[in-house]
Design an enzyme around this catalytic site. Structure first.
Site, PDB file in Angstrom:
ATOM      1  N   GLU A  56       0.355  -1.714   0.102  1.00  0.00           N
ATOM      2  CA  GLU A  56       0.088   0.470  -0.241  1.00  0.00           C
ATOM      3  C   GLU A  56       1.254   1.332  -0.393  1.00  0.00           C
ATOM      4  O   GLU A  56       0.670   1.614   0.793  1.00  0.00           O
ATOM      5  CB  GLU A  56      -0.621   0.153   2.089  1.00  0.00           C
ATOM      6  CG  GLU A  56      -1.897  -0.939   1.725  1.00  0.00           C
ATOM      7  CD  GLU A  56      -3.025  -0.351   2.284  1.00  0.00           C
ATOM      8  OE1 GLU A  56      -3.624   0.389   3.220  1.00  0.00           O
ATOM      9  OE2 GLU A  56      -3.720  -2.328   2.203  1.00  0.00           O
TER      10      GLU A  56
ATOM     11  N   GLU B 243      -5.423  -8.560   1.490  1.00  0.00           N
ATOM     12  CA  GLU B 243      -6.221  -8.058   1.925  1.00  0.00           C
ATOM     13  C   GLU B 243      -7.018  -7.488   2.078  1.00  0.00           C
ATOM     14  O   GLU B 243      -7.877  -7.082   0.794  1.00  0.00           O
ATOM     15  CB  GLU B 243      -4.827  -6.953   2.256  1.00  0.00           C
ATOM     16  CG  GLU B 243      -3.739  -6.787   3.917  1.00  0.00           C
ATOM     17  CD  GLU B 243      -3.013  -5.490   4.404  1.00  0.00           C
ATOM     18  OE1 GLU B 243      -4.443  -4.566   4.483  1.00  0.00           O
ATOM     19  OE2 GLU B 243      -2.329  -5.851   4.148  1.00  0.00           O
TER      20      GLU B 243
HETATM   21  C1  FCB Z   1      -4.752  -2.019   5.584  1.00  0.00           C
HETATM   22  C2  FCB Z   1      -3.232  -2.153   6.057  1.00  0.00           C
HETATM   23  C3  FCB Z   1      -3.105  -3.572   7.028  1.00  0.00           C
HETATM   24  C4  FCB Z   1      -4.488  -2.721   8.243  1.00  0.00           C
HETATM   25  C5  FCB Z   1      -5.089  -2.681   7.169  1.00  0.00           C
HETATM   26  C6  FCB Z   1      -6.922  -2.926   8.363  1.00  0.00           C
HETATM   27  O1  FCB Z   1      -4.411  -0.330   5.171  1.00  0.00           O
HETATM   28  O2  FCB Z   1      -2.086  -2.502   5.488  1.00  0.00           O
HETATM   29  O3  FCB Z   1      -1.948  -3.339   8.026  1.00  0.00           O
HETATM   30  O4  FCB Z   1      -4.115  -1.900   8.476  1.00  0.00           O
HETATM   31  O5  FCB Z   1      -5.367  -1.588   6.565  1.00  0.00           O
END
Ligand code: FCB
Length: 515
Positions: free
Chosen positions: A185, A394
């Protein structure tokens, strides 16, 4: 009528709105796992030579993190990694996405610290021994503070230091780790960290955010080049976080333009340089006054667009964007006494509007169809033409978990969230998008950045006072999905069963793992 009762309708009934809720099969080669990040779980702040990152400094800044929480101890994973790997094994995880700490491996961004490498070698060997494929991320936001003191990601020098650190990791683990991703990210590193002031290092400059974004992209490209040159068989890439920005009123050109800007400044600012070797023209127009182009030197975009093999997709929610403010705006605010502003360098007149969808404890809308639309778009416009594999690296939800007296959490909301998003991925696969895997965020509750320990995303509950880990109902449901490769119908009331039998095998992992 609920979808559940519809399953009992005679099959001859074919009303157009009839949805027959049935379990769906997951492709046999679809990889299911969980994700974490070093600073959020490891603790052991100054152990074995580790020095401070920007997150150590930020977390220790009064007012920066809710309740003054820090990652000093976190989940104590540095000492408990072996048990955590066994926990994953007991849940049947096929892959584990984790990040390595630059500050452990190259303290202060300088020479290599063998003890830091030793830790990741122990972790990777345990994973391999447990039959869990390691997925390594080199940078999940923990820049050495010493490098920030010399300019951080606004300085080109940081790119060279990042390459040295990446090569040190590869020297030690290149023979055992197949998948290497450079960044997690970069939007958050650049714009939450250097523009919004919400994350470390806490700067509030649109120009600094853009400089950081460019240098992060360059660091990514340099490392892909170097690792590819060393071993052409590695699987290389990075993880981006995306929004799906829908104009609030698609017939209002001002809303359409506000949504375009959010899409440009969050999604295309990273996708286009990587996949097309250029920044989007509309983005360059919007940020022309902020100096991005001063940082783009000859050859940079060739480096940044070095071909990758995998694109990690992080998706939590999309949003409806309007040009007028609703009650809550994306714009400047004062957070815990600290000044923060919008992360978007040139979108101060774009606003997020609630759509009345259910939300998580982060106030993020639950919108699985956004994930399907995102994957279809990424495949059509970027990954497909480049022959790059998409993985959801994620996706997850924080809820206000209520443990029983044994620490067990019957989190039907999270169970439903996971099922709905896996269903959204299956929809994308059926639409022709070859999505290869899914990592739930996160294996266990952990340090949720500026929210500290207040927000729990884990499949596994962590009691921070005792460090006891207890799989939640969602972990047991996910374990069952992995074991059976069947996704239950969204409406199936498995949560009651989950709570009653506590796991795929009778007593199940919950009982074993609390000890
Ligand atoms: C993302 C992050 C991760 C976590 C999630 C909820 O943006 O990569 O580390 O904090 O959100």
């Amino acid at each position: 009528m609920t979808a559940q009762t519809r399953t009992h309708q005679p099959s001859s009934v074919s009303a157009p709105d009839l949805v027959v809720a049935q379990p769906r099969s997951l492709p046999q080669d679809f990889v299911l796992g969980v994700a974490t990040a070093a600073y959020q779980i490891e603790g052991a702040r100054h152990e074995d030579g580790r020095t401070d990152s920007i997150w150590d400094t930020f977390a220790h800044t009064p007012g920066a993190v809710v309740a003054g929480d820090t990652g000093d101890v976190a989940c104590d994973h540095y000492h408990r990694y072996a048990a955590d790997v066994q926990l994953m094994r007991s849940l049947g995880m096929q892959s584990y996405r984790f990040s390595t700490s630059w500050d452990r491996v190259c303290p202060d961004g300088g020479p290599v610290n063998a003890k830091g490498l030793d830790f990741y070698e122990r972790l990777v060997d345990s994973l391999l021994g447990a039959g869990i494929a390691p997925w390594l991320t080199l940078y999940h936001w923990d820049l050495p503070q010493a490098l920030e003191d010399r300019g951080g990601w606004t300085s080109r020098e940081t790119v060279d230091r990042f390459v040295e650190y990446a090569l040190a990791m590869h020297d030690r683990l290149g023979d055992r780790v197949r998948t290497w991703t450079t960044l997690n990210e970069p939007f958050c590193s650049a714009f939450l960290g250097y523009t919004a002031g919400m994350h470390a290092p806490g700067r509030t400059s649109p120009a600094d955010g853009l400089a950081a974004a460019h240098h992060l992209l360059l660091a990514h490209g340099r490392v892909v080049q170097e690792l590819r040159a060393r071993d052409a068989s590695l699987e290389l890439g990075l993880t981006l976080n995306f929004t799906v920005a829908d104009p609030l009123d698609p017939s209002d050109p001002r809303d359409v333009d506000a949504a375009r800007r959010i899409d440009a400044q969050m999604n295309r600012i990273f996708l286009d340089p990587i996949f097309r070797g250029e920044y989007p023209a509309d983005l360059l127009d919007d940020v022309r006054h902020l100096g991005l182009e001063d940082h783009i030197l000859d050859g940079d975009l060739d480096v940044i667009s070095t071909p990758v093999d995998v694109l990690g997709v992080n998706y939590y929610n999309g949003e409806a964007i309007g040009h007028e403010p609703p009650a809550a705006s994306l714009s400047d605010s004062v957070n815990g006494g600290r000044f923060t502003r919008s992360p978007f360098p040139a979108a101060d007149d774009a606003y997020r509007h609630p759509r009345g969808l259910p939300v998580t404890a982060m106030d993020w809308e639950i919108q699985p169809d956004g994930l399907t639309r995102l994957l279809v778009r990424l495949q059509r416009d970027y990954a497909g033409p480049a022959g790059v594999a998409l993985h959801v690296t994620e996706n997850g939800a924080a809820f206000d978990d209520a443990p029983d007296e044994e620490g067990f959490v019957d989190d039907r909301d999270r169970t439903a969230y996971v099922r709905a998003h896996l269903g959204a991925i299956l929809d994308a696969i059926e639409a022709g998008v070859p999505v290869r895997g899914y990592f739930y965020w996160s294996l266990m509750d952990n340090f949720e950045w500026a929210w500290g320990y207040a927000k729990r995303f884990g499949l596994v509950r962590v009691d921070y006072a005792t460090q006891v880990r207890t799989p939640k109902a969602s972990a047991l449901d996910y374990a069952r999905i992995i074991a059976t490769r069947q996704l239950p119908a969204p409406s199936a009331d498995a949560s009651g069963r989950v709570a009653a039998d506590r796991g795929p095998g009778g007593a199940g992992p919950a009982a074993q793992l609390q000890a």
